[in-house]
Design an enzyme around this catalytic site. Structure first.
Site, PDB file in Angstrom:
ATOM      1  N   VAL A  63      -5.054  57.102 -93.008  1.00  0.00           N
ATOM      2  CA  VAL A  63      -3.739  56.654 -92.547  1.00  0.00           C
ATOM      3  C   VAL A  63      -2.665  57.362 -93.356  1.00  0.00           C
ATOM      4  O   VAL A  63      -2.582  57.192 -94.575  1.00  0.00           O
ATOM      5  CB  VAL A  63      -3.577  55.123 -92.697  1.00  0.00           C
ATOM      6  CG1 VAL A  63      -2.180  54.699 -92.231  1.00  0.00           C
ATOM      7  CG2 VAL A  63      -4.647  54.386 -91.900  1.00  0.00           C
ATOM      8  N   LYS A 136       4.416  64.355 -74.884  1.00  0.00           N
ATOM      9  CA  LYS A 136       5.073  63.443 -73.946  1.00  0.00           C
ATOM     10  C   LYS A 136       6.587  63.670 -73.956  1.00  0.00           C
ATOM     11  O   LYS A 136       7.243  63.640 -72.899  1.00  0.00           O
ATOM     12  CB  LYS A 136       4.766  61.985 -74.326  1.00  0.00           C
ATOM     13  CG  LYS A 136       5.485  60.970 -73.441  1.00  0.00           C
ATOM     14  CD  LYS A 136       5.048  59.547 -73.723  1.00  0.00           C
ATOM     15  CE  LYS A 136       5.787  58.574 -72.814  1.00  0.00           C
ATOM     16  NZ  LYS A 136       5.300  57.186 -72.938  1.00  0.00           N
ATOM     17  N   ARG A 214     -13.075  90.187 -63.649  1.00  0.00           N
ATOM     18  CA  ARG A 214     -12.275  91.077 -62.793  1.00  0.00           C
ATOM     19  C   ARG A 214     -12.007  90.426 -61.447  1.00  0.00           C
ATOM     20  O   ARG A 214     -10.935  90.566 -60.881  1.00  0.00           O
ATOM     21  CB  ARG A 214     -13.002  92.411 -62.593  1.00  0.00           C
ATOM     22  CG  ARG A 214     -12.983  93.315 -63.829  1.00  0.00           C
ATOM     23  CD  ARG A 214     -13.827  94.542 -63.610  1.00  0.00           C
ATOM     24  NE  ARG A 214     -15.238  94.192 -63.488  1.00  0.00           N
ATOM     25  CZ  ARG A 214     -16.123  94.882 -62.770  1.00  0.00           C
ATOM     26  NH1 ARG A 214     -15.736  95.922 -62.063  1.00  0.00           N
ATOM     27  NH2 ARG A 214     -17.386  94.517 -62.735  1.00  0.00           N
ATOM     28  N   HIS A 275     -29.513  88.915 -56.775  1.00  0.00           N
ATOM     29  CA  HIS A 275     -28.776  87.817 -56.151  1.00  0.00           C
ATOM     30  C   HIS A 275     -29.317  86.450 -56.579  1.00  0.00           C
ATOM     31  O   HIS A 275     -29.495  85.552 -55.763  1.00  0.00           O
ATOM     32  CB  HIS A 275     -28.794  87.955 -54.628  1.00  0.00           C
ATOM     33  CG  HIS A 275     -28.265  89.266 -54.142  1.00  0.00           C
ATOM     34  ND1 HIS A 275     -27.042  89.765 -54.533  1.00  0.00           N
ATOM     35  CD2 HIS A 275     -28.803  90.210 -53.324  1.00  0.00           C
ATOM     36  CE1 HIS A 275     -26.848  90.939 -53.966  1.00  0.00           C
ATOM     37  NE2 HIS A 275     -27.898  91.237 -53.229  1.00  0.00           N
ATOM     38  N   GLY A 304     -30.652  98.193 -58.948  1.00  0.00           N
ATOM     39  CA  GLY A 304     -29.364  97.511 -59.037  1.00  0.00           C
ATOM     40  C   GLY A 304     -29.483  96.043 -59.407  1.00  0.00           C
ATOM     41  O   GLY A 304     -28.524  95.296 -59.261  1.00  0.00           O
ATOM     42  N   ARG A 437     -40.620  76.975 -43.234  1.00  0.00           N
ATOM     43  CA  ARG A 437     -41.598  77.269 -44.280  1.00  0.00           C
ATOM     44  C   ARG A 437     -42.611  78.309 -43.816  1.00  0.00           C
ATOM     45  O   ARG A 437     -43.072  79.131 -44.610  1.00  0.00           O
ATOM     46  CB  ARG A 437     -42.302  75.979 -44.721  1.00  0.00           C
ATOM     47  CG  ARG A 437     -43.087  76.129 -46.013  1.00  0.00           C
ATOM     48  CD  ARG A 437     -43.258  74.801 -46.715  1.00  0.00           C
ATOM     49  NE  ARG A 437     -41.978  74.268 -47.132  1.00  0.00           N
ATOM     50  CZ  ARG A 437     -41.346  74.579 -48.263  1.00  0.00           C
ATOM     51  NH1 ARG A 437     -41.893  75.443 -49.093  1.00  0.00           N
ATOM     52  NH2 ARG A 437     -40.189  74.048 -48.555  1.00  0.00           N
ATOM     53  N   ASP A 467     -49.609  75.475 -39.872  1.00  0.00           N
ATOM     54  CA  ASP A 467     -49.398  76.868 -39.452  1.00  0.00           C
ATOM     55  C   ASP A 467     -49.293  77.833 -40.626  1.00  0.00           C
ATOM     56  O   ASP A 467     -49.770  78.972 -40.568  1.00  0.00           O
ATOM     57  CB  ASP A 467     -48.170  76.988 -38.539  1.00  0.00           C
ATOM     58  CG  ASP A 467     -46.938  76.281 -39.081  1.00  0.00           C
ATOM     59  OD1 ASP A 467     -46.970  75.778 -40.228  1.00  0.00           O
ATOM     60  OD2 ASP A 467     -45.920  76.216 -38.349  1.00  0.00           O
TER      61      ASP A 467
END
Length: 513
Positions: A63, A136, A214, A275, A304, A437, A467
């Site tokens: 304080v 403030k 950028r 990606h 890349g 899927r 499948d």
């Protein structure tokens, strides 16, 4: 006009020069503790805060500024006659400039094995209170929390006797952002330290800017890179760039995806990503062997892309990487010869992350911003829900079990719907991001540059029909790993039995959208 200034800073950068400039402009200085000593030692006149409050500092300095003589002088609105009359009757003088920065809470909790008591003692109370008071009342008070703003404030006082409203507004905005950041760090530290509720009723998060980008995902979008204020290590935000131009938005996103997958492996591993999706993953007896496997999976897509390795890059590996163009190589280290080889290409970015294998923190969250809100979840830090459950007549071999685990690690980090085909610690084909899927299964098989006979297949979620199993059987897949949980599980199991394919259930789905 700026007549009186209160200076009380933990970070003393530039404070003596600032105080000297204020004194030269005829501004009376008030200060506390170490700041007062630094100013006095420089031969600059300064008053102790106790001379203003007529009350001694107490409770070990807890304080000292929490007093009406301080906050009244800051908060009084100069254009309000009643406020000014009250100040006069209470013998309180205005304080026109406040420069404060806070106890080093972040620096304290960043120390290894810091005790909770030490952290608590470095929670500033008076500083944020004075900053908020001054912010403030910013129309009347210059409030500074950043030493970089000292010169700007001095120049304004020199030329006009005060800062204009726009400058004061900007300073106040910086203060409220700063105190919000400070309080959020404290709350997050206490939540983690006390292992409290992960998802409270109100959630406040805070980050610190590393750099402006950028542009964002596309050239017409703005972007920036922020890091968590309380770092857990082993993250891209902690990496040191050794070479190349600055990272782009997409570089960061893609590398983060590669890094998350890399952390799944203990043995030498390389993740090639494009990606934010893996396009080739390999584990081997050394990092060159692992890189060759990752490259051979998809020599076209790696161009890349991102190469992430969990072992230092040596000369031989660098020579192989340098045969193509990659955007980024991130690794725990690079030997001197490797750096010489890789830096012959101007645009490649080399990132060193010494603790690259450090697991994702249990306090790490996956946050997705949506329009009007945000969804948040635990990071996906698990792989299987207990032991694998063998559900087919044919029992997978020990080698197949290990291969299935490898395949699922890669599949976990592939966009849903995700299917991964692997053999001998190498991805052969990755089918990801499909709305069907069976399409993902067919894509993974079709993509392989190697025979798929005897390979294994992983699926990030259950098969809704048989499948995909038929497609896998035609490709010679010997074993399949999937979460299970479909109402047609038995149909899928029966199809696997029909073709002699071993199948295991993990009990844990790994959607990644």
């Amino acid at each position: 006009m700026i007549k009186r200034a209160l200076l009380s800073v933990s970070d003393k950068t530039g404070i003596v020069e600032f105080a000297r400039a204020l004194d030269a402009l005829g501004v009376e200085l008030i200060s506390t503790g170490g700041t007062e000593k630094a100013i006095k030692d420089a031969g600059i006149p300064v008053k102790n805060i106790s001379e203003i409050t007529n009350f001694p500092e107490c409770l070990d300095g807890r304080v000292k500024t929490l007093h009406p003589a301080v906050h009244g002088g800051i908060l009084a609105m100069r254009a309000n006659p009643d406020h000014m009359k009250q100040l006069e009757s209470l013998d309180i003088q205005t304080i026109d400039l406040v420069a404060i920065n806070l106890y080093p809470f972040k620096e304290t909790i960043s120390k290894p094995n810091v005790a909770l008591e030490d952290a608590i003692e470095n929670i500033d109370i008076g500083g944020p209170t004075m900053l908020r008071s001054a912010a403030k009342n910013h129309q009347d008070v210059i409030v500074l929390v950043d030493p970089k703003d000292y010169e700007k404030a001095i120049e304004a006082i020199k030329t006009k006797g005060d800062a204009d409203y726009e400058m004061k507004y900007d300073f106040a905005l910086k203060v409220f952002s700063h105190t919000a950041h400070y309080d959020t760090m404290i709350a997050e530290y206490l939540r983690q330290k006390g292992n409290r509720e992960k998802f409270p009723e109100t959630l406040t998060v805070t980050f610190e800017k590393i750099q402006d980008l950028r542009y964002g995902e596309n050239p017409h979008q703005q972007g920036a890179f922020y890091k968590e204020a309380i770092s857990t290590g082993g993250t891209l935000a902690e990496a040191v760039q050794l070479h190349g131009k600055e990272l782009s938005f997409n570089n960061i996103n893609d590398t983060n995806g590669a890094l998350a997958l890399l952390k799944e492996f203990e043995q030498p591993a390389v993740v090639a990503a494009k990606h934010a999706n893996p396009c080739g993953v390999g584990v081997g007896f050394d990092i060159l062997h692992a890189y060759q496997k990752a490259y051979d999976c998809d020599p076209q897509s790696i161009y890349g892309g991102i190469v992430a390795a969990n072992r230092p890059i040596d000369h031989k590996t660098a020579v192989k990487i340098n045969e193509i163009f990659v955007e980024i190589v991130i690794a725990p280290d690079f030997d001197e010869e490797a750096i010489k080889v890789l830096t012959t290409k101007k645009n490649i970015r080399l990132l060193k992350l010494k603790n690259i294998s450090q697991p994702i923190s249990e306090f790490s969250f996956d946050m997705k911003k949506i329009h009007g809100g945000m969804i948040i979840q635990d990071s996906d830090r698990s792989m299987f829900d207990g032991d694998l459950e063998i559900v087919t007549d044919r029992i997978p071999t020990k080698k197949e079990i290990e291969e299935l685990k490898f395949a699922m690690k890669v599949c976990k980090h592939s966009k849903s719907n995700g299917i991964v085909v692997t053999k001998d610690g190498q991805t052969l084909g990755i089918g990801q991001g499909q709305v069907s899927r069976v399409w993902a299964t067919e894509n993974a098989i079709r993509q392989s540059n190697f025979p798929t006979k005897g390979a294994v297949l992983a699926s990030d979620a259950y098969f809704p029909f048989g499948d995909s199993i038929v497609a896998a059987a035609k490709a010679g897949i010997s074993a399949i790993i999937q979460p299970g949980g479909s109402i047609r599980d038995q149909e899928v199991i029966d199809t696997a039995n029909q073709y002699g394919i071993a199948m295991v259930f993990t009990g844990m789905r790994h959607f990644k959208h």
